[in-house]
Design an enzyme around this catalytic site. Structure first.
Site, PDB file in Angstrom:
ATOM      1  N   ARG A 103       0.814  -1.218   0.000  1.00  0.00           N
ATOM      2  CA  ARG A 103       0.000   0.000   0.000  1.00  0.00           C
ATOM      3  C   ARG A 103       0.849   1.271   0.000  1.00  0.00           C
ATOM      4  NH1 ARG A 103      -5.215  -1.008   1.191  1.00  0.00           N
ATOM      5  NH2 ARG A 103      -5.523   1.150   1.779  1.00  0.00           N
ATOM      6  N   TRP A 125       2.473   6.111   1.776  1.00  0.00           N
ATOM      7  CA  TRP A 125       2.580   6.522   0.378  1.00  0.00           C
ATOM      8  C   TRP A 125       2.296   8.016   0.407  1.00  0.00           C
ATOM      9  CZ3 TRP A 125      -0.458   8.758  -3.478  1.00  0.00           C
ATOM     10  CH2 TRP A 125       0.039   8.633  -4.780  1.00  0.00           C
ATOM     11  N   ASN A 163      -4.679   6.893   7.111  1.00  0.00           N
ATOM     12  CA  ASN A 163      -4.646   6.645   5.668  1.00  0.00           C
ATOM     13  C   ASN A 163      -5.792   7.453   5.063  1.00  0.00           C
ATOM     14  OD1 ASN A 163      -5.923   3.846   3.738  1.00  0.00           O
ATOM     15  ND2 ASN A 163      -4.738   5.561   3.017  1.00  0.00           N
ATOM     16  N   GLY A 164      -5.465   8.341   4.133  1.00  0.00           N
ATOM     17  CA  GLY A 164      -6.504   9.168   3.511  1.00  0.00           C
ATOM     18  C   GLY A 164      -6.007  10.590   3.357  1.00  0.00           C
ATOM     19  N   GLU A 193      -1.315  -2.766 -22.206  1.00  0.00           N
ATOM     20  CA  GLU A 193      -1.021  -3.454 -20.941  1.00  0.00           C
ATOM     21  C   GLU A 193       0.461  -3.865 -20.876  1.00  0.00           C
ATOM     22  OE1 GLU A 193      -2.273  -3.737 -18.193  1.00  0.00           O
ATOM     23  OE2 GLU A 193      -1.454  -5.536 -17.259  1.00  0.00           O
ATOM     24  N   LYS A 239       3.082  -2.550 -18.032  1.00  0.00           N
ATOM     25  CA  LYS A 239       3.873  -3.448 -17.174  1.00  0.00           C
ATOM     26  C   LYS A 239       5.343  -3.045 -17.217  1.00  0.00           C
ATOM     27  CE  LYS A 239       1.425  -4.828 -15.203  1.00  0.00           C
ATOM     28  NZ  LYS A 239      -0.019  -4.909 -15.198  1.00  0.00           N
ATOM     29  N   GLU A 298       5.987   0.332 -15.368  1.00  0.00           N
ATOM     30  CA  GLU A 298       5.817   0.255 -13.920  1.00  0.00           C
ATOM     31  C   GLU A 298       7.010  -0.355 -13.210  1.00  0.00           C
ATOM     32  OE1 GLU A 298       1.664  -0.956 -12.276  1.00  0.00           O
ATOM     33  OE2 GLU A 298       2.131  -2.199 -13.998  1.00  0.00           O
ATOM     34  N   LYS A 335      -0.197  -0.562  -4.352  1.00  0.00           N
ATOM     35  CA  LYS A 335      -1.078  -1.552  -4.963  1.00  0.00           C
ATOM     36  C   LYS A 335      -2.517  -1.063  -5.090  1.00  0.00           C
ATOM     37  CE  LYS A 335      -2.096  -5.689  -6.417  1.00  0.00           C
ATOM     38  NZ  LYS A 335      -1.786  -5.816  -7.845  1.00  0.00           N
TER      39      LYS A 335
HETATM   40  C1  F6R Z   1      -1.071  -1.940 -12.964  1.00  0.00           C
HETATM   41  C2  F6R Z   1      -1.931  -1.814 -11.819  1.00  0.00           C
HETATM   42  C3  F6R Z   1      -2.821  -0.624 -11.726  1.00  0.00           C
HETATM   43  C4  F6R Z   1      -4.229  -1.070 -11.310  1.00  0.00           C
HETATM   44  C5  F6R Z   1      -5.121   0.157 -11.071  1.00  0.00           C
HETATM   45  C6  F6R Z   1      -6.545  -0.234 -10.745  1.00  0.00           C
HETATM   46  O1  F6R Z   1      -0.264  -3.070 -12.901  1.00  0.00           O
HETATM   47  O2  F6R Z   1      -1.934  -2.636 -10.952  1.00  0.00           O
HETATM   48  O3  F6R Z   1      -2.849   0.081 -12.919  1.00  0.00           O
HETATM   49  O4  F6R Z   1      -4.759  -1.876 -12.315  1.00  0.00           O
HETATM   50  O5  F6R Z   1      -4.597   0.912 -10.022  1.00  0.00           O
HETATM   51  O6  F6R Z   1      -6.601  -1.015  -9.601  1.00  0.00           O
HETATM   52  P1  F6R Z   1      -7.854  -1.910  -9.256  1.00  0.00           P
HETATM   53  O7  F6R Z   1      -7.978  -2.937 -10.322  1.00  0.00           O
HETATM   54  O8  F6R Z   1      -7.532  -2.487  -7.923  1.00  0.00           O
HETATM   55  O9  F6R Z   1      -9.043  -1.001  -9.219  1.00  0.00           O
END
Ligand code: F6R
Length: 609
Positions: free
Chosen positions: A27, A74, A100-101, A482, A486, A489, A604
């Protein structure tokens, strides 16, 4: 983003808190800190960087005590520094909290508090909340938290200690996730149950606007008016071994290899024994509504948005429903035209992405129904949606999404057949054929792993470049996006995904011998056109890596390197083709020595807008 943990019980709090923080590191990992209460004193230790750095600091001190809180950050307000790390405290050290927020009105509150004599130590919005609670606190901690939160606008999940309350931990939530774990004479707090699942699987998810006072034996939950409310206890089935890396060096690699199982689990029980119908019992009560829809709008972020783009091709081609796809954040603010006949589909791995949650609220306010495709059960998105279809990817911990994506695609294929059959726009034979192909996917994915050595070899040359282009047509285009995401990132190489035909309208200017191009070249209606685009790259001395079907012999004559995927229909090829791109990004990042599971600046679960 940001993870918070807490413990109150009979054991030493510190090891439990640090362990919980490790599980929440996905996180955010800009800085970390803990606070432990012992003998009327709260000791705080912080470190800039990851939990490992915090552990080094903790070696220098002893923090006994069975009440404590922890945070992994974060950064939003204030750069990653010791001063800005959590926990934050009042000037007299009486109140200490983790958050958090985002406190949106923190500037106004800070000025008021400064005028009243408060001195601030950090640039954060969180410290304002600590000082505010301190201002209201006399002897009722939960009451002071309630009063402070009434002054605040924004989002929060907080855990608060007072040094004269050794038997109490107060927590509150609005829009950021927070759950409580109930053990025997002990209680746990986490942004995610993963933080304490090895201690207890009895979990209470706090709702927005609730404040809870925890003691080792009791749980008292109040709403913002101070009225007592009850919390439902869920028994989680999360298997602790599923959150360990096992023999793999990184979660991302483990999760890439889990894809055959994840897709299989997502398909299981959802295809009729005759193989011609999709069973979505979760949608049954909405079948009349789904027959009557005239448009689907898909809203999601990042990788999940890419899954949405593929769904646009699938649903329009096979189920003949008009589809629009939006970034959730854009959808929310662009005054979308929706009505009671629009189905809004949101896609999310975490179920906690703030923009996607906001998009659901917007859609429902405009009269549409929301169907969400979610991986995390009981997440906010799952709870807020009218209909939910779960992907059964299992816990995804690597920051770069992999198995969540392929399981989302599996669900979207099923949804295409489901809607096609329900709305009589797809014949039985057509459905049987699509489902038969889908059933083969887990096995076909397994075959791709034999390409690993080839991919590693390609990665050894690729990692020296600083830019790359990914091209595809049709469903290959979102896969190109995509693949590029990847790579960006986790290896920090700049990469762009483009529809191959668009290349001539600009990006072709970038192509030279220093710019590798990855092309999705699977057989289908657009194959000859893709070959044309490949020749255009080659004519400009571009290095070409092709992802091509096994039986495609001519590709080897034009591409510098070829990664093979099993022969399949175009839609299925899209699912298969993402595997080599995940592996390529992974091995490029490993070659570069990048922290694969914790890429810089990322988290994440993006719980801020
Ligand atoms: C890329 C990645 C992010 C998530 C995005 C949406 O590898 O993990 O781009 O796809 O932050 O996250 P979710 O799917 O959890 O809403």
């Amino acid at each position: 983003m940001c993870g918070i943990v807490g413990y109150l019980g009979q054991k030493e709090a510190l090891p439990i808190i640090v362990d919980g923080l490790k599980y929440l590191e996905y996180r955010g990992y800009d800085s970390a800190g803990v606070a432990v209460l012992h003998n009327g004193r709260i000791s705080v230790v912080k470190a800039v960087g990851k939990i490992n750095d915090l552990e080094q600091e903790l070696k220098k001190v002893r923090l006994p005590g069975s009440l404590g809180i922890g945070h992994t950050r974060w950064a939003t307000h204030g750069r990653p520094s010791l001063g800005n790390s959590h926990p934050h405290a009042t000037a007299d050290g009486r109140i200490v909290l983790v958050h958090n927020g985002i406190i949106e009105n923190y500037n106004v509150l800070k000025m008021q508090l400064q005028a009243e004599g408060c001195v601030f130590q950090s640039e954060t919005d969180t410290e304002v909340l600590a000082q505010l609670i301190g201002k209201y606190y006399t002897d009722d901690l939960a009451g002071a938290v309630l009063s402070a939160l009434r002054d605040v606008t924004g989002t929060y999940a907080i855990a608060v200690l007072a040094k004269d309350r050794p038997e109490q931990l107060v927590v509150a939530k609005k829009a950021s996730p927070l759950c409580l774990g109930l053990g025997k004479n002990e209680v746990f707090v986490g942004s995610d149950a993963i933080a304490f699942i090895k201690h207890t699987n009895k979990v209470v998810y706090l709702k927005d606007g609730e404040v809870a006072t925890l003691t080792p034996q009791t749980l008292d939950i109040r709403d913002m008016q101070g009225k007592k409310v009850s919390g439902k206890v869920h028994k989680l089935a999360l298997d602790h071994s599923s959150i360990e890396k096992g023999e793999y060096p990184h979660y991302m690699l483990k999760e890439i290899y889990e894809q055959p199982r994840a897709v299989q689990d997502t398909l299981d029980g959802r295809i009729s024994p005759q193989g011609d119908e999709v069973i979505f019992t979760e949608l049954e009560k909405y079948s009349e509504y789904l027959i009557g829809i005239n448009k689907i709008v898909i809203a999601a972020c990042g990788t999940s948005w890419h899954a949405g783009l593929i769904a646009e091709y699938l649903l329009e081609k096979h189920a003949r429903v008009p589809v629009e796809v939006d970034y959730a954040a854009e959808f929310r603010y662009r005054y979308p035209v929706l009505d009671a006949r629009t189905l809004v589909v949101t896609i999310s791995q975490s179920g906690e992405t703030a923009d996607t949650i906001a998009a659901i609220g917007e859609a429902q306010a405009l009269g549409a129904k929301v169907l969400s495709i979610v991986n995390v059960p009981s997440s906010t998105i799952a709870r807020n949606s009218d209909m939910v279809i779960y992907t059964y990817a299992g816990r995804e911990i690597g920051v770069a999404s992999t198995k969540a994506f392929t399981t989302q695609l599996a669900v979207l294929c099923l949804l295409t057949v489901y809607l096609g059959r329900l709305r009589c726009s797809m014949t039985e034979d057509y459905a049987r054929n699509m489902l038969q192909n889908l059933k083969c996917v887990p096995n076909e994915i397994s075959k791709i792993f034999k390409e690993v050595e080839n991919i590693q070899k390609i990665a050894r040359a690729f990692h020296k470049h600083s830019n790359a282009l990914y091209l595809g047509r049709g469903v290959g285009f979102p896969i190109a996006l995509e693949g590029a995401l990847k790579l960006k990132e986790i290896s920090y190489i700049h990469a762009e995904g483009y529809p191959a035909a668009e290349m001539k309208h600009g990006p072709i200017a970038l192509i030279d011998e220093n710019m590798p191009t990855v092309v999705l070249a699977f057989k289908g209606r657009r194959y000859e056109k893709i070959l044309g685009n490949i020749m255009e790259v080659k004519a400009r001395k571009g290095q070409l890596i092709a992802i091509a079907s096994e039986s495609n012999e001519d590709i080897a004559r034009v591409a510098d390197a070829v990664i093979r995927i099993p022969d399949a229909t175009e839609s299925i090829s899209a699912i298969l083709a993402v595997l080599p791109l995940q592996l390529l990004a992974y091995y490029v990042a490993v070659e570069k020595g990048c922290p694969v599971d914790q890429p810089r600046n990322l988290a994440k679960s993006v719980t801020v807008e």
